[in-house]
Design a protein around this motif. Sequence first.
Motif, PDB file in Angstrom:
ATOM      1  N   ALA A   1       0.848  -1.203   0.000  1.00  0.00           N
ATOM      2  CA  ALA A   1       0.000   0.000   0.000  1.00  0.00           C
ATOM      3  C   ALA A   1       0.877   1.244   0.000  1.00  0.00           C
ATOM      4  CB  ALA A   1      -0.908  -0.012   1.228  1.00  0.00           C
ATOM      5  N   ASP A   2       0.283   2.348  -0.456  1.00  0.00           N
ATOM      6  CA  ASP A   2       1.010   3.625  -0.455  1.00  0.00           C
ATOM      7  C   ASP A   2       1.242   4.092   0.978  1.00  0.00           C
ATOM      8  OD1 ASP A   2       1.056   3.700  -3.174  1.00  0.00           O
ATOM      9  OD2 ASP A   2      -0.764   4.914  -3.362  1.00  0.00           O
ATOM     10  N   PRO A   3       2.366   4.749   1.209  1.00  0.00           N
ATOM     11  CA  PRO A   3       2.625   5.248   2.566  1.00  0.00           C
ATOM     12  C   PRO A   3       1.617   6.323   2.987  1.00  0.00           C
ATOM     13  CG  PRO A   3       4.432   5.813   1.066  1.00  0.00           C
ATOM     14  CD  PRO A   3       3.455   5.029   0.283  1.00  0.00           C
ATOM     15  N   ILE A   4       1.451   6.469   4.291  1.00  0.00           N
ATOM     16  CA  ILE A   4       0.575   7.504   4.855  1.00  0.00           C
ATOM     17  C   ILE A   4       1.459   8.577   5.473  1.00  0.00           C
ATOM     18  CG2 ILE A   4      -1.141   7.987   6.637  1.00  0.00           C
ATOM     19  CD1 ILE A   4      -2.046   5.089   6.366  1.00  0.00           C
ATOM     20  N   SER A   5       1.197   9.826   5.104  1.00  0.00           N
ATOM     21  CA  SER A   5       2.007  10.932   5.623  1.00  0.00           C
ATOM     22  C   SER A   5       1.358  11.556   6.851  1.00  0.00           C
ATOM     23  CB  SER A   5       2.174  12.003   4.547  1.00  0.00           C
ATOM     24  OG  SER A   5       2.935  11.487   3.475  1.00  0.00           O
ATOM     25  N   LEU A   6       2.191  11.880   7.821  1.00  0.00           N
ATOM     26  CA  LEU A   6       1.713  12.509   9.045  1.00  0.00           C
ATOM     27  C   LEU A   6       2.660  13.640   9.440  1.00  0.00           C
ATOM     28  CD1 LEU A   6       1.669   9.093   9.722  1.00  0.00           C
ATOM     29  CD2 LEU A   6       0.054  10.014  11.348  1.00  0.00           C
ATOM     30  N   THR A   7       2.183  14.468  10.356  1.00  0.00           N
ATOM     31  CA  THR A   7       3.033  15.503  10.950  1.00  0.00           C
ATOM     32  C   THR A   7       2.947  15.381  12.461  1.00  0.00           C
ATOM     33  OG1 THR A   7       2.539  16.981   9.108  1.00  0.00           O
ATOM     34  CG2 THR A   7       3.478  17.979  11.084  1.00  0.00           C
TER      35      THR A   7
END
Length: 492
Positions: A256-262
Amino acid sequence: MLDEYCFQFLSRLARCVSTNRKRSSSNPIAVSCAEILEVRVVPSAVQVTPLSGLVTTEAGGAVQFEVVLTSQPKGKVKIPIASSNPKEGVVSTKQLIFTSANWAAPQSFTVKGVDDLVTDGDNAYDVVLGKFKSRDKVYKALTPITQAITNTDDDIPGVKITAGNNLTTTEAGGAANFSVKLGSQPTSNVVIPFQSSNTAEGTVTSSITFTPKNWNQSQTVKITGVNDSTIDGNQGYQVIFGTTQSLDQNYAGLTADPISLTNLDDDTAGVVVSPSSISAVNEGSSKNFAFRLTAQPAADVTVTLTVIDGLDQATLSNTTLTFTPVNWKTSQNVAVSGLLGDGIDGNQLFRFDIDTVSDDSLFNLLPTQTVAVTIRDSEAPAPTLDGNYSGIYSGSISTFGFSQSVSGNIEASVVGNTFTMTQPISLTKTLPGDGTVNIFLPISAAAFSGVTFTGDTVENPDGSVTVSGSWSITKLGVHGGGTWSITRAPLA
Ligand SMILES: [Ca+2]
Ligand SMILES: [Ca+2]
Ligand SMILES: [Ca+2]
Ligand SMILES: [Ca+2]
């Protein structure tokens, strides 16, 4: 060029004429002409015409067929209709019936694709018309008709991730979530591994598993922000997925595509002074301020204390403090000492500024803080504290993990330097000369066994006197504390 039917027609016509010459009927040819014309029409057949491509779909796409007889039957013709694989396609009717009256009017039926949840690919099957039932021997003898159809699959194997935009975690421990499910039913368990791209910013469990039973039930995964003590700003990171593992080949090796967070920073540059002010220091005695930084600096920070008011009233034990990237959170004390020998001058204001210098630009030249202290004149007659005091205490007490809020009234009186409390407990203590109250209650009465009250006595501008401070309780298995404050009305 003669086709076969013309040829038969001409042959029969010749035979008929020849036969009828030998007959002496008044209308020798009539019956035979009907026979001849029957041969002339298209031979008996069941004509099946698809009205669209021979494709059904798991999404419910269907094919419509029209059926008609090519010649008038002798009696009914029953045409059974069946799917060779009802798991891929089903027919709208099991039988069509043509009669000698309606044989020429087309009748229709449909074949509809059947859904499943598995990635099984496009599958071929047949719709079969026959075996025909009729008293008409020609129709009855016809070979069943098989029409090949393909049912197209709509189950795409995949890992479906649902995550909001701009996912954030916080250094204060704030978490974010995403949810996962599969795109189709696997034939075996599917393990989806993942990890944080930066465990110094956010952490997440290492994998989730779907089974052939729970594949379409979303599983929620929590990502938790990680704290640090540096002013590192808001930091982006990702949850990165590894390749899926499964005995179902459709589910082996998906990513799966990565999930971006801050991760939101909660650190700011600053100097903490505790307490933030001191209500009174007596001439001839001293009290401490504790200093530390709010966050880890990248370079040494020099904190300078500059007296701006009351230079002749008190001294500071140290006016330059150095905090390093190592000791930044260890408190450094500075004592404020009231100066005797200035005669009866009343209470005086003493103030100092706190400034910083550092090679870490975030800590360099922080906004100046100013701290105020009242230096109580010890050479003036001490104000009388005598009188009756009332007020409240509040706080909490925890006993073996069970925490309870407590509050109540305090009643006390002062006569000379004798402090007498009647609520919440009865005791008598001698006050120290500097106006502080520091009372340990060594009684064993209920919840108040082993309580220490500490506070400062302040004479207010209106002549009232307030004693306020904190109380605490510490004994085996019991901890707690809170604040207290009692006031005596102005004397008449
Ligand atoms: Ca399907
Ligand atoms: Ca399927
Ligand atoms: Ca932090
Ligand atoms: Ca930080």
